[in-house]
Design a protein around this motif. Sequence first.
Motif, mmCIF file in Angstrom:
data_model
loop_
_atom_site.group_PDB
_atom_site.id
_atom_site.type_symbol
_atom_site.label_atom_id
_atom_site.label_comp_id
_atom_site.label_asym_id
_atom_site.label_seq_id
_atom_site.Cartn_x
_atom_site.Cartn_y
_atom_site.Cartn_z
ATOM 1 N N ASN A 380 0.815 -1.220 0.000
ATOM 2 C CA ASN A 380 0.000 0.000 0.000
ATOM 3 C C ASN A 380 0.852 1.276 0.000
ATOM 4 O OD1 ASN A 380 -2.731 0.950 -0.125
ATOM 5 N ND2 ASN A 380 -2.513 1.716 1.955
ATOM 6 N N VAL A 381 2.012 1.219 -0.650
ATOM 7 C CA VAL A 381 2.802 2.429 -0.886
ATOM 8 C C VAL A 381 2.253 3.008 -2.182
ATOM 9 C CG1 VAL A 381 5.117 3.411 -1.140
ATOM 10 C CG2 VAL A 381 4.774 1.333 0.227
ATOM 11 N N THR A 382 1.204 3.804 -2.079
ATOM 12 C CA THR A 382 0.372 4.151 -3.228
ATOM 13 C C THR A 382 1.119 4.896 -4.326
ATOM 14 O OG1 THR A 382 -0.362 6.136 -2.060
ATOM 15 C CG2 THR A 382 -1.736 4.170 -1.848
ATOM 16 N N ASP A 383 2.153 5.662 -3.975
ATOM 17 C CA ASP A 383 2.868 6.440 -4.982
ATOM 18 C C ASP A 383 4.222 5.834 -5.350
ATOM 19 O OD1 ASP A 383 3.831 6.897 -2.467
ATOM 20 O OD2 ASP A 383 4.073 9.074 -2.698
ATOM 21 N N ALA A 384 4.431 4.558 -5.059
ATOM 22 C CA ALA A 384 5.741 3.942 -5.279
ATOM 23 C C ALA A 384 6.163 3.976 -6.747
ATOM 24 C CB ALA A 384 5.741 2.498 -4.769
ATOM 25 N N LEU A 385 5.227 3.714 -7.667
ATOM 26 C CA LEU A 385 5.586 3.622 -9.075
ATOM 27 C C LEU A 385 5.930 4.978 -9.678
ATOM 28 C CD1 LEU A 385 3.004 0.980 -10.340
ATOM 29 C CD2 LEU A 385 5.410 0.637 -9.768
ATOM 30 N N THR A 386 5.422 6.050 -9.093
ATOM 31 C CA THR A 386 5.725 7.385 -9.611
ATOM 32 C C THR A 386 6.860 8.054 -8.843
ATOM 33 O OG1 THR A 386 3.980 8.309 -8.194
ATOM 34 C CG2 THR A 386 3.393 7.748 -10.474
ATOM 35 N N ALA A 387 7.029 7.715 -7.588
ATOM 36 C CA ALA A 387 8.039 8.375 -6.754
ATOM 37 C C ALA A 387 9.402 7.698 -6.828
ATOM 38 C CB ALA A 387 7.570 8.429 -5.297
ATOM 39 N N ILE A 388 9.445 6.457 -7.330
ATOM 40 C CA ILE A 388 10.691 5.691 -7.357
ATOM 41 C C ILE A 388 11.061 5.399 -8.808
ATOM 42 C CG2 ILE A 388 11.833 3.559 -6.646
ATOM 43 C CD1 ILE A 388 9.840 3.403 -4.315
ATOM 44 N N ALA A 389 12.257 5.755 -9.197
ATOM 45 C CA ALA A 389 12.754 5.446 -10.534
ATOM 46 C C ALA A 389 13.586 4.171 -10.484
ATOM 47 C CB ALA A 389 13.610 6.600 -11.061
ATOM 48 N N PRO A 390 13.633 3.403 -11.579
ATOM 49 C CA PRO A 390 14.477 2.205 -11.600
ATOM 50 C C PRO A 390 15.920 2.555 -11.232
ATOM 51 C CG PRO A 390 13.063 2.257 -13.536
ATOM 52 C CD PRO A 390 12.897 3.586 -12.852
ATOM 53 N N GLY A 391 16.506 1.727 -10.382
ATOM 54 C CA GLY A 391 17.873 1.959 -9.945
ATOM 55 C C GLY A 391 18.009 2.820 -8.714
ATOM 56 N N THR A 392 16.909 3.462 -8.278
ATOM 57 C CA THR A 392 16.955 4.268 -7.057
ATOM 58 C C THR A 392 17.352 3.397 -5.878
ATOM 59 O OG1 THR A 392 15.194 5.704 -7.889
ATOM 60 C CG2 THR A 392 15.631 5.761 -5.517
ATOM 61 N N LEU A 393 18.273 3.869 -5.077
ATOM 62 C CA LEU A 393 18.706 3.098 -3.917
ATOM 63 C C LEU A 393 17.681 3.240 -2.800
ATOM 64 C CD1 LEU A 393 22.488 4.039 -3.973
ATOM 65 C CD2 LEU A 393 21.389 1.975 -4.857
ATOM 66 N N LEU A 394 17.223 2.123 -2.286
ATOM 67 C CA LEU A 394 16.154 2.107 -1.300
ATOM 68 C C LEU A 394 16.564 1.333 -0.059
ATOM 69 C CD1 LEU A 394 13.143 1.179 -3.641
ATOM 70 C CD2 LEU A 394 13.830 3.477 -2.915
ATOM 71 N N GLU A 395 16.017 1.754 1.062
ATOM 72 C CA GLU A 395 16.117 0.991 2.303
ATOM 73 C C GLU A 395 14.695 0.739 2.781
ATOM 74 O OE1 GLU A 395 18.508 1.006 6.567
ATOM 75 O OE2 GLU A 395 18.246 2.877 5.449
ATOM 76 N N VAL A 396 14.298 -0.525 2.835
ATOM 77 C CA VAL A 396 12.930 -0.913 3.143
ATOM 78 C C VAL A 396 12.866 -1.511 4.537
ATOM 79 C CG1 VAL A 396 10.991 -2.370 2.443
ATOM 80 C CG2 VAL A 396 12.481 -1.359 0.695
ATOM 81 N N ASP A 397 11.949 -0.999 5.343
ATOM 82 C CA ASP A 397 11.729 -1.531 6.687
ATOM 83 C C ASP A 397 10.335 -2.151 6.714
ATOM 84 O OD1 ASP A 397 11.220 -2.010 9.394
ATOM 85 O OD2 ASP A 397 12.447 -0.309 10.038
ATOM 86 N N GLY A 398 10.283 -3.470 6.613
ATOM 87 C CA GLY A 398 9.015 -4.168 6.573
ATOM 88 C C GLY A 398 8.305 -4.228 7.904
ATOM 89 N N SER A 399 8.998 -3.879 8.984
ATOM 90 C CA SER A 399 8.366 -3.852 10.300
ATOM 91 C C SER A 399 7.700 -2.506 10.565
ATOM 92 C CB SER A 399 9.398 -4.143 11.394
ATOM 93 O OG SER A 399 10.009 -5.406 11.199
ATOM 94 N N ALA A 400 8.283 -1.419 10.040
ATOM 95 C CA ALA A 400 7.727 -0.085 10.245
ATOM 96 C C ALA A 400 6.830 0.345 9.092
ATOM 97 C CB ALA A 400 8.859 0.925 10.421
ATOM 98 N N GLY A 401 6.924 -0.341 7.938
ATOM 99 C CA GLY A 401 6.122 0.043 6.782
ATOM 100 C C GLY A 401 6.667 1.261 6.070
ATOM 101 N N THR A 402 7.999 1.392 6.017
ATOM 102 C CA THR A 402 8.606 2.566 5.390
ATOM 103 C C THR A 402 9.575 2.176 4.288
ATOM 104 O OG1 THR A 402 10.372 2.613 7.054
ATOM 105 C CG2 THR A 402 8.420 3.962 7.475
ATOM 106 N N VAL A 403 9.711 3.090 3.318
ATOM 107 C CA VAL A 403 10.662 2.946 2.219
ATOM 108 C C VAL A 403 11.460 4.236 2.163
ATOM 109 C CG1 VAL A 403 10.960 2.529 -0.248
ATOM 110 C CG2 VAL A 403 9.015 1.501 0.964
#
Length: 522
Positions: A380-403
């Motif tokens: 439910n990261v509703t804007d993920a496809l528009t806010a993230i470009a391919p190759g963008t470095l991400l840190e995902v916390d599946g316990s907090a629900g954050t990217v």
Amino acid sequence: MTSTTLRSLNEPLEHTSAGAKAATLARLTAAGLPITEGVVIPVGYPDGLLPSAVAEILKNCAAPHGLIARSSAVAEDGTSASYAGLYTSRICLAHPTALLDAVRAVRASVHNPAVAAYSRALGAEASPPQMAVLVQPVLRPACAGVLAADITRGSWRIEAVHGLAEPLVSGSRTGEIHTAGPDGQAAVRPTTQSVLLLPGTPQELTMPPGEWVTLVPGSATTAKVQTSGSGILHLYTPGALSEGPVLADDLRARLLTVAAQAADVLGLEHIDIEWAITPDGQLHLVQARPLTVPLTDAAASAPLTDAQVLHGIPAAPGTGAGPATFDADTASRVLVCGALDPGAVAALLARPAAVVATTGGPLSHTAIITRELGIPCVTNVTDALTAIAPGTLLEVDGSAGTVRLASAVPTQRTEPPRSLASVAVLTRALDTTAPTDGRAATILWYDPDGPTTAGHEHPVGVLLPGDLPAPVTVPATHRPLRLPGMGVLLWASDAAPPPAEIAVLDPEGEILYRRAVPHAAN
């Protein structure tokens, strides 16, 4: 011997012939819980006899809104491997050709390559794969959804949508979310639902887009047809349904009561239930199985004002980092996708560092699989496809629900390597020599034709799964220990208590899945 007799949920069923799903529903039916009637085409039923089986089902089954042919594989709905969403279930008209095609599609899904790959990943291979088919009248629900509960802790989560639960379990929609609050009161997160799905009558399914359908015979509530196909109406949600909650408080209370009763019948501490409530207020349990990986409490999240952080719903715990990818090349990358549907399983088996999905919740089928595979996931990261470009470095916390959008590859904050000093490794085959990875013990999955536990220098136990079809004689040298939600562990009488955790290792020796061993009781 191959059975040519159709079976009913109103009689005792063995999972080896009726499959796990049907056998479980038969147990719940016998206990008086609300289960829709159903007919089982057993494992190994001759293909040449299917037309006559279909004719018999149609002759004896009232189905004004069609039928559903549901998978009931012997291997699915286990304590460590759910196979959630990997097999086919198909809604169809109550017509011989349509039902025959649906039954054959369900039977064929047992050979899906993704099923075999998933089985290997979790060490749950079944040879040969076996599939029964459960045929039931389709319910036309007012609302439906999924419940996950930890019975002993009193924690639970419910997700609900108007109409059929398919958009919820497939991950294409995030439902209304109910959770147990710290004060014992329910916390409700509302949802907006523009389209609902319902099974249609033959006449309704011929209506063109723009026509109106009466949701309940005799009621004034109507909905406009968006489209239809495969026995399903896609309807614009009428305003009358959008104004109130999807699941009312009294129905939620009833659902929680019935879930606790089902868990007691099945001997489960953690249970996963799919449910539906019809317009007359009747509750139906559609499926019940062990919750393979219990949901964890959400960790503290980053502030909503942090522009470098996207927020969603925690779906699978842990953290992972790497460049974003939108395609099948997911190894050590963060998979960013739309609906986290069963088609994503192949990408999950490539072991991405984490998963970010624009829709869905933690009770969708594929979110369950991310937890079983130990992949951090945020949905439910509703804007993920528009806010993230391919190759963008991400840190995902599946316990907090954050990217978190990172400027460089961050240090992985996954759990440090864990010692196996207090872990028993679950396996289907014993090595000829004692392992040197520091494990406390080995537990062998019971196989009547498999190896024995004699001659090993470290403690070895035997796990008899909870759905074992027949009693097993316990050797005089061992004692049976009941592990709720797993089965019975045969443990040497003169040995120390079993370790605190049971784990499954991948081929490289990393922990693929683990769970705490509850206090064992005789």
